[in-house]
Write a protein that holds these residues in place. Structure first.
Motif, PDB file in Angstrom:
ATOM      1  N   PRO A  29       0.789  -1.249   0.000  1.00  0.00           N
ATOM      2  CA  PRO A  29       0.000   0.000   0.000  1.00  0.00           C
ATOM      3  C   PRO A  29       0.822   1.300   0.000  1.00  0.00           C
ATOM      4  CG  PRO A  29      -0.794  -1.543   1.674  1.00  0.00           C
ATOM      5  CD  PRO A  29       0.536  -2.064   1.188  1.00  0.00           C
ATOM      6  N   GLU A  30       0.067   2.402  -0.073  1.00  0.00           N
ATOM      7  CA  GLU A  30       0.589   3.762   0.136  1.00  0.00           C
ATOM      8  C   GLU A  30       0.943   3.916   1.631  1.00  0.00           C
ATOM      9  OE1 GLU A  30      -2.647   6.597   0.301  1.00  0.00           O
ATOM     10  OE2 GLU A  30      -1.395   8.267  -0.360  1.00  0.00           O
ATOM     11  N   LEU A  31       2.000   4.657   1.928  1.00  0.00           N
ATOM     12  CA  LEU A  31       2.388   4.934   3.328  1.00  0.00           C
ATOM     13  C   LEU A  31       2.269   3.666   4.176  1.00  0.00           C
ATOM     14  CD1 LEU A  31       0.611   8.410   3.777  1.00  0.00           C
ATOM     15  CD2 LEU A  31       2.987   8.002   3.163  1.00  0.00           C
ATOM     16  N   ARG A  34       6.644  10.068  -7.150  1.00  0.00           N
ATOM     17  CA  ARG A  34       6.202  10.954  -6.076  1.00  0.00           C
ATOM     18  C   ARG A  34       4.798  11.458  -6.391  1.00  0.00           C
ATOM     19  NH1 ARG A  34      12.078  14.033  -5.785  1.00  0.00           N
ATOM     20  NH2 ARG A  34      13.024  12.676  -4.206  1.00  0.00           N
ATOM     21  N   LYS A  35       3.887  11.224  -5.482  1.00  0.00           N
ATOM     22  CA  LYS A  35       2.447  11.469  -5.706  1.00  0.00           C
ATOM     23  C   LYS A  35       2.171  12.887  -6.210  1.00  0.00           C
ATOM     24  CE  LYS A  35      -1.943  10.864  -3.190  1.00  0.00           C
ATOM     25  NZ  LYS A  35      -2.469  10.380  -1.880  1.00  0.00           N
ATOM     26  N   ILE A  36       1.397  12.949  -7.281  1.00  0.00           N
ATOM     27  CA  ILE A  36       1.107  14.226  -7.929  1.00  0.00           C
ATOM     28  C   ILE A  36      -0.254  14.785  -7.502  1.00  0.00           C
ATOM     29  CG2 ILE A  36       0.533  15.193 -10.203  1.00  0.00           C
ATOM     30  CD1 ILE A  36       3.047  13.691 -11.257  1.00  0.00           C
ATOM     31  N   ILE A  42      -0.267   6.686  -6.974  1.00  0.00           N
ATOM     32  CA  ILE A  42      -0.599   6.558  -5.555  1.00  0.00           C
ATOM     33  C   ILE A  42      -2.003   7.098  -5.284  1.00  0.00           C
ATOM     34  CG2 ILE A  42       0.051   7.208  -3.194  1.00  0.00           C
ATOM     35  CD1 ILE A  42       2.956   7.473  -4.119  1.00  0.00           C
ATOM     36  N   CYS A  43      -2.818   6.284  -4.733  1.00  0.00           N
ATOM     37  CA  CYS A  43      -4.136   6.600  -4.188  1.00  0.00           C
ATOM     38  C   CYS A  43      -4.961   7.560  -5.035  1.00  0.00           C
ATOM     39  CB  CYS A  43      -4.030   7.096  -2.752  1.00  0.00           C
ATOM     40  SG  CYS A  43      -5.644   7.048  -1.948  1.00  0.00           S
ATOM     41  N   ASN A  44      -5.045   8.838  -4.638  1.00  0.00           N
ATOM     42  CA  ASN A  44      -5.939   9.766  -5.332  1.00  0.00           C
ATOM     43  C   ASN A  44      -5.628   9.862  -6.829  1.00  0.00           C
ATOM     44  OD1 ASN A  44      -6.779  12.837  -6.100  1.00  0.00           O
ATOM     45  ND2 ASN A  44      -8.140  11.983  -4.553  1.00  0.00           N
ATOM     46  N   ASP A  45      -4.378   9.579  -7.213  1.00  0.00           N
ATOM     47  CA  ASP A  45      -4.015   9.578  -8.640  1.00  0.00           C
ATOM     48  C   ASP A  45      -4.934   8.660  -9.457  1.00  0.00           C
ATOM     49  OD1 ASP A  45      -1.648  11.232  -8.586  1.00  0.00           O
ATOM     50  OD2 ASP A  45      -0.472   9.529  -7.865  1.00  0.00           O
ATOM     51  N   ARG A  46      -5.457   7.597  -8.805  1.00  0.00           N
ATOM     52  CA  ARG A  46      -6.237   6.617  -9.571  1.00  0.00           C
ATOM     53  C   ARG A  46      -7.584   7.148 -10.020  1.00  0.00           C
ATOM     54  NH1 ARG A  46      -7.787   5.957  -4.436  1.00  0.00           N
ATOM     55  NH2 ARG A  46      -9.251   4.434  -3.613  1.00  0.00           N
ATOM     56  N   ARG A  47      -7.993   8.275  -9.453  1.00  0.00           N
ATOM     57  CA  ARG A  47      -9.291   8.850  -9.848  1.00  0.00           C
ATOM     58  C   ARG A  47      -9.170   9.703 -11.111  1.00  0.00           C
ATOM     59  NH1 ARG A  47     -12.460   7.888  -5.218  1.00  0.00           N
ATOM     60  NH2 ARG A  47     -11.184   7.627  -3.355  1.00  0.00           N
ATOM     61  N   TRP A  48      -7.930   9.931 -11.565  1.00  0.00           N
ATOM     62  CA  TRP A  48      -7.684  10.841 -12.685  1.00  0.00           C
ATOM     63  C   TRP A  48      -7.248  10.052 -13.916  1.00  0.00           C
ATOM     64  CZ3 TRP A  48      -8.720  15.937 -11.656  1.00  0.00           C
ATOM     65  CH2 TRP A  48      -8.879  16.250 -10.304  1.00  0.00           C
ATOM     66  N   ASN A  54      -4.888   4.691   0.707  1.00  0.00           N
ATOM     67  CA  ASN A  54      -5.512   4.808   2.035  1.00  0.00           C
ATOM     68  C   ASN A  54      -6.755   5.661   1.800  1.00  0.00           C
ATOM     69  OD1 ASN A  54      -3.406   4.300   4.645  1.00  0.00           O
ATOM     70  ND2 ASN A  54      -2.396   4.702   2.698  1.00  0.00           N
ATOM     71  N   THR A  55      -7.910   5.059   1.764  1.00  0.00           N
ATOM     72  CA  THR A  55      -9.124   5.819   1.464  1.00  0.00           C
ATOM     73  C   THR A  55     -10.095   5.769   2.640  1.00  0.00           C
ATOM     74  OG1 THR A  55      -8.911   5.485  -0.924  1.00  0.00           O
ATOM     75  CG2 THR A  55     -11.118   5.993  -0.097  1.00  0.00           C
ATOM     76  N   PRO A  56     -10.209   6.917   3.360  1.00  0.00           N
ATOM     77  CA  PRO A  56     -11.154   6.939   4.478  1.00  0.00           C
ATOM     78  C   PRO A  56     -12.560   6.579   4.005  1.00  0.00           C
ATOM     79  CG  PRO A  56      -9.758   8.895   4.494  1.00  0.00           C
ATOM     80  CD  PRO A  56      -9.493   8.184   3.199  1.00  0.00           C
TER      81      PRO A  56
HETATM   82  N1  CDT Z   1      -4.694   8.836   0.304  1.00  0.00           N
HETATM   83  C1  CDT Z   1      -5.561   9.387  -0.556  1.00  0.00           C
HETATM   84  O1  CDT Z   1      -5.166   9.947  -1.566  1.00  0.00           O
HETATM   85  N2  CDT Z   1      -6.877   9.318  -0.224  1.00  0.00           N
HETATM   86  C2  CDT Z   1      -7.901   9.941  -0.997  1.00  0.00           C
HETATM   87  C3  CDT Z   1      -8.996  10.400  -0.121  1.00  0.00           C
HETATM   88  C4  CDT Z   1      -9.758  11.460  -0.772  1.00  0.00           C
HETATM   89  S1  CDT Z   1     -10.850  12.301   0.302  1.00  0.00           S
HETATM   90  C5  CDT Z   1      -9.932  13.673   0.784  1.00  0.00           C
HETATM   91  C6  CDT Z   1      -8.464   9.082  -2.111  1.00  0.00           C
HETATM   92  O2  CDT Z   1      -8.628   9.596  -3.210  1.00  0.00           O
HETATM   93  O3  CDT Z   1      -8.788   7.915  -1.897  1.00  0.00           O
END
Ligand code: CDT
Length: 303
Positions: A45-47, A125-127, A170-176, A196-198
């Motif tokens: 995972p991330e971190l 490095r996460k963008i 890394i993480c949020n990058d996958r939404r783009w 890491n997605t809350p």
């Molecule tokens: N770690 C990370 O990038 N988490 C985000 C949470 C977005 S809500 C501020 C994600 O896109 O999963």
């Protein structure tokens, strides 16, 4: 066909009081399990060495420097690097990186790619850093990645490996979609990512099921639209009571999820991936050279 076993190693919670040695011991245990299944590559995972600390407010670097790693491998990472080299397993590992260059200190949310023979192939490095620099005053938690990390300065590179060309995000990058398209245009056949997605979105109230759905939607569309394999590893479960989604997955270039974690704990999944599977997609509907029309994509490149 070019078959290779890939594993994704999901982490359950790492609490604030847990030390890095215990986190790394868990990574090593999953690395061994992946190896026992014949895996040549593992995505972590991330971190992956600490709790998801951007949920907390710190003002002084002296307080938050404990979460960062310096050097590769950093002292805490050594057991993982040594065991992976001994077993001949390559891996992706997410960590908080601190570097001091020319008297200036920089902090990034970083992933490293290590070859099965132990060579460091490169870093990403996460963008796309989500959240805010300053606290929003949510009653439960914050998401302060913009406070603790600078925007990555390495772009979206891809790496030649003994098993093909890989890209990392890394993480949020996958939404783009731009993330994956950029790496695909650079020849990536496998995308590795940690997250890491809350479970709760503090920035926008939305039904809980959407967190899982958007994760899966992002991974499957990235795979299909670029004819590439996706390896996605969550850190999940409740860290000191702060819940994060699981759903770690391996997705085929057809967009089909072929393996998926069912728990919110440490869990290894694996699949014998045919790296040639994406070739027909990249030769047909997504043959970039024949069908892309970048002259009409101006706004995407800021023109
Ligand atoms: N770690 C990370 O990038 N988490 C985000 C949470 C977005 S809500 C501020 C994600 O896109 O999963």
């Amino acid at each position: 066909s070019r078959r290779e076993v890939f594993a994704v190693a999901q982490l359950g919670p790492i609490h604030l009081a847990d030390d890095k040695a215990s986190a790394v011991a868990r990574l090593v245990e999953m690395l061994r399990e992946a190896h026992a299944r014949g895996a040549r590559w593992v995505t972590f995972p991330e971190l992956a060495l600490t709790t998801f600390f951007p949920r907390y407010i710190y003002d002084d670097p002296a307080e938050y420097d404990q979460f960062y790693e310096e050097g590769l491998p950093s002292p805490a990472m050594v057991p993982l690097f040594e065991e992976a080299k001994r077993l001949g397993v390559g891996f992706y590992l997410g960590y908080a990186e601190k570097v001091t260059e020319g008297g200036e200190t920089h902090r990034f949310n970083t992933a490293v790619l290590v070859s099965p023979n132990g060579d460091i192939l490169g870093k990403y490095r996460k963008i796309h850093l989500p959240g805010t620099k300053d606290p929003i005053g949510d009653l439960e938690f914050e998401h302060l990645e913009k406070r603790y990390f600078e925007v990555g300065d390495l772009g979206f590179p891809t790496f030649a490996t003994p098993s093909g060309r890989f890209g990392m995000c890394i993480c949020n990058d996958r939404r783009w979609p731009e993330t994956f398209r950029t790496m695909a245009l650079r020849g990536a056949e496998v995308f590795m990512l940690g997250y890491n997605t809350p479970t709760r979105n503090i920035h926008h109230p939305e039904p809980a099921h959407l967190r899982e759905f958007h994760n899966r939607l992002s991974l499957e569309s990235a795979a299909y639209q670029n004819g590439a394999w996706v390896m996605a590893a969550a850190k999940c479960g409740a860290e000191d009571g702060f819940a994060m989604i699981g759903g770690s997955a391996i997705v085929a270039p057809t967009g089909e999820t072929v393996a998926r974690c069912v728990s919110e704990e440490d869990e290894v999944i694996s699949y014998a991936c045919d790296l040639d599977l994406g070739a027909y997609i990249r030769r047909s509907v997504f043959d970039f050279k024949r069908h892309r029309r970048p002259e009409h994509y101006g706004p995407i490149t800021g023109q």
